[in-house]
Every structure is written in C-alpha cells, then in structure tokens.
Design an enzyme around this catalytic site. Structure first.
Site, PDB file in Angstrom:
ATOM      1  N   ILE A  31       0.823  -1.209   0.000  1.00  0.00           N
ATOM      2  CA  ILE A  31       0.000   0.000   0.000  1.00  0.00           C
ATOM      3  C   ILE A  31       0.862   1.268   0.000  1.00  0.00           C
ATOM      4  O   ILE A  31       0.396   2.342  -0.382  1.00  0.00           O
ATOM      5  CB  ILE A  31      -0.956  -0.024   1.229  1.00  0.00           C
ATOM      6  CG1 ILE A  31      -2.181   0.835   0.991  1.00  0.00           C
ATOM      7  CG2 ILE A  31      -0.245   0.343   2.507  1.00  0.00           C
ATOM      8  CD1 ILE A  31      -3.294   0.593   1.993  1.00  0.00           C
ATOM      9  N   ASN A  87      11.660  -8.664   6.884  1.00  0.00           N
ATOM     10  CA  ASN A  87      12.002  -7.990   8.133  1.00  0.00           C
ATOM     11  C   ASN A  87      11.529  -8.841   9.299  1.00  0.00           C
ATOM     12  O   ASN A  87      10.455  -9.435   9.244  1.00  0.00           O
ATOM     13  CB  ASN A  87      11.332  -6.611   8.189  1.00  0.00           C
ATOM     14  CG  ASN A  87      11.821  -5.692   7.079  1.00  0.00           C
ATOM     15  OD1 ASN A  87      13.008  -5.673   6.763  1.00  0.00           O
ATOM     16  ND2 ASN A  87      10.916  -4.931   6.485  1.00  0.00           N
ATOM     17  N   GLY A  93      12.692  -4.050  11.651  1.00  0.00           N
ATOM     18  CA  GLY A  93      11.721  -3.143  11.043  1.00  0.00           C
ATOM     19  C   GLY A  93      10.397  -3.795  10.684  1.00  0.00           C
ATOM     20  O   GLY A  93       9.639  -3.277   9.868  1.00  0.00           O
ATOM     21  N   HIS A 100       5.876 -12.160   5.911  1.00  0.00           N
ATOM     22  CA  HIS A 100       5.698 -11.649   4.545  1.00  0.00           C
ATOM     23  C   HIS A 100       7.048 -11.362   3.924  1.00  0.00           C
ATOM     24  O   HIS A 100       7.973 -10.902   4.589  1.00  0.00           O
ATOM     25  CB  HIS A 100       4.818 -10.392   4.519  1.00  0.00           C
ATOM     26  CG  HIS A 100       5.259  -9.309   5.456  1.00  0.00           C
ATOM     27  ND1 HIS A 100       5.020  -9.352   6.814  1.00  0.00           N
ATOM     28  CD2 HIS A 100       5.929  -8.157   5.239  1.00  0.00           C
ATOM     29  CE1 HIS A 100       5.521  -8.285   7.380  1.00  0.00           C
ATOM     30  NE2 HIS A 100       6.090  -7.533   6.452  1.00  0.00           N
TER      31      HIS A 100
HETATM   32  P1  AMP Z   1       7.143  -4.788   7.384  1.00  0.00           P
HETATM   33  O1  AMP Z   1       7.527  -3.391   7.795  1.00  0.00           O
HETATM   34  O2  AMP Z   1       8.249  -5.608   6.852  1.00  0.00           O
HETATM   35  O3  AMP Z   1       6.352  -5.483   8.478  1.00  0.00           O
HETATM   36  O4  AMP Z   1       6.168  -4.613   6.138  1.00  0.00           O
HETATM   37  C1  AMP Z   1       4.802  -4.339   6.255  1.00  0.00           C
HETATM   38  C2  AMP Z   1       4.378  -3.751   4.936  1.00  0.00           C
HETATM   39  O5  AMP Z   1       2.971  -3.845   4.839  1.00  0.00           O
HETATM   40  C3  AMP Z   1       4.741  -2.273   4.755  1.00  0.00           C
HETATM   41  O6  AMP Z   1       5.580  -2.129   3.617  1.00  0.00           O
HETATM   42  C4  AMP Z   1       3.390  -1.589   4.569  1.00  0.00           C
HETATM   43  O7  AMP Z   1       3.431  -0.548   3.639  1.00  0.00           O
HETATM   44  C5  AMP Z   1       2.519  -2.742   4.100  1.00  0.00           C
HETATM   45  N1  AMP Z   1       1.099  -2.631   4.370  1.00  0.00           N
HETATM   46  C6  AMP Z   1       0.511  -2.240   5.524  1.00  0.00           C
HETATM   47  N2  AMP Z   1      -0.827  -2.283   5.410  1.00  0.00           N
HETATM   48  C7  AMP Z   1      -1.088  -2.715   4.138  1.00  0.00           C
HETATM   49  C8  AMP Z   1      -2.285  -2.971   3.402  1.00  0.00           C
HETATM   50  N3  AMP Z   1      -3.503  -2.798   3.944  1.00  0.00           N
HETATM   51  N4  AMP Z   1      -2.168  -3.391   2.119  1.00  0.00           N
HETATM   52  C9  AMP Z   1      -0.950  -3.567   1.561  1.00  0.00           C
HETATM   53  N5  AMP Z   1       0.205  -3.359   2.205  1.00  0.00           N
HETATM   54  C10 AMP Z   1       0.146  -2.933   3.475  1.00  0.00           C
END
Ligand code: AMP
Ligand code: ZN
Length: 114
Positions: A31, A87, A93, A100
């Site tokens: 997102i 991460n 982070g 994921h």
């Molecule tokens: P991390 O910081 O490695 O936990 O990555 C989490 C990721 O999820 C970040 O890059 C966010 O931008 C992404 N994210 C959070 N909410 C959403 C959402 N609703 N749809 C898609 N990506 C998301």
C-alpha cells in the site's frame, strides 16, 4: 488470538491489489510502495515471523521463495534484477506480525539497507 491485518487480507475481509493467489500463498501490492514494483508475498497460514518458523515449515518456507521468484519473473524483473526482504522483529523493522516477503524492483536499490 487477536486480529491480524494480513490474515484479514488473505480472507478477503480487507481489500488488496492481488498479484497472485493459490491455496498456500497470496501476493499483493504494498500500500506504501518503496520501489516501482513492491509486492508482498504471504503464506495464508498465520506465522508471526521468521523467528516462529518450525522444522515442519521447511516446505512452506521454500515454496514462499520459489513463489516470489516466479512472481518477480512475471513482473518482468529478471533482467534488471530485484531484491527479496523479510524484516523480523523490532530491529528488523517488522511492522506487521504475519510473515511476509517483500519483492522490490524497478529501480537501483541501495546497499547496505538503512
Ligand atoms: P514490514 O515493515 O516488513 O512489516 O512490512 C509491512 C508492509 O505492509 C509495509 O511495507 C506496509 O506498507 C505494508 N502494508 C501495511 N498495510 C497494508 C495494506 N492494507 N495493504 C498492503 N500493504 C500494506
Ligand atoms: Zn496473520
């Protein structure tokens, strides 16, 4: 167990821009993209993160990487290259507590990461 954003996305309760879906994995566009191509690949099974992986998750972990590599190919990233990031925990982070893998590509990425 509390609610999990990525479990809700996998269940279709929260919308996403889907890139790939199969019985074990879902991939969707981040997102808040950090590169022209920024895709998240998640197992449908809730695993909190890398530190929670068990011996029984060997196939899942391998298939996660293979699935992501195929998605990177289908996004046309093979020739220029790309990066996978997972991460883990606070210093890593990690902000969403559901395993994921980030696929990042479409620009020159910096090394070392910040
Ligand atoms: P991390 O910081 O490695 O936990 O990555 C989490 C990721 O999820 C970040 O890059 C966010 O931008 C992404 N994210 C959070 N909410 C959403 C959402 N609703 N749809 C898609 N990506 C998301
Ligand atoms: Zn989850």
């Amino acid at each position: 167990m509390g609610s999990c954003l990525f479990c809700d996305i996998a269940a279709g309760k929260i919308p996403c821009t889907e890139v790939h879906s199969d019985e074990k994995f879902l991939a969707f566009r981040d997102i808040d993209p950090k590169a022209p191509t920024h895709i998240l690949v998640i197992p449908r099974l809730h695993i909190a993160g890398l530190s929670e992986l068990q011996n029984t998750d060997t196939d899942l972990a391998g298939e996660l990487m293979l699935t992501a590599a195929r998605i990177a190919s289908s996004e046309g990233l093979d020739e220029a290259g790309y990066r996978f990031v997972i991460n883990c925990g606070q210093d890593g982070g990690q902000t969403v507590g559901h395993l994921h893998l980030h696929i990042l590509g479409g620009r020159q990425l910096h090394w070392p990461p910040g």
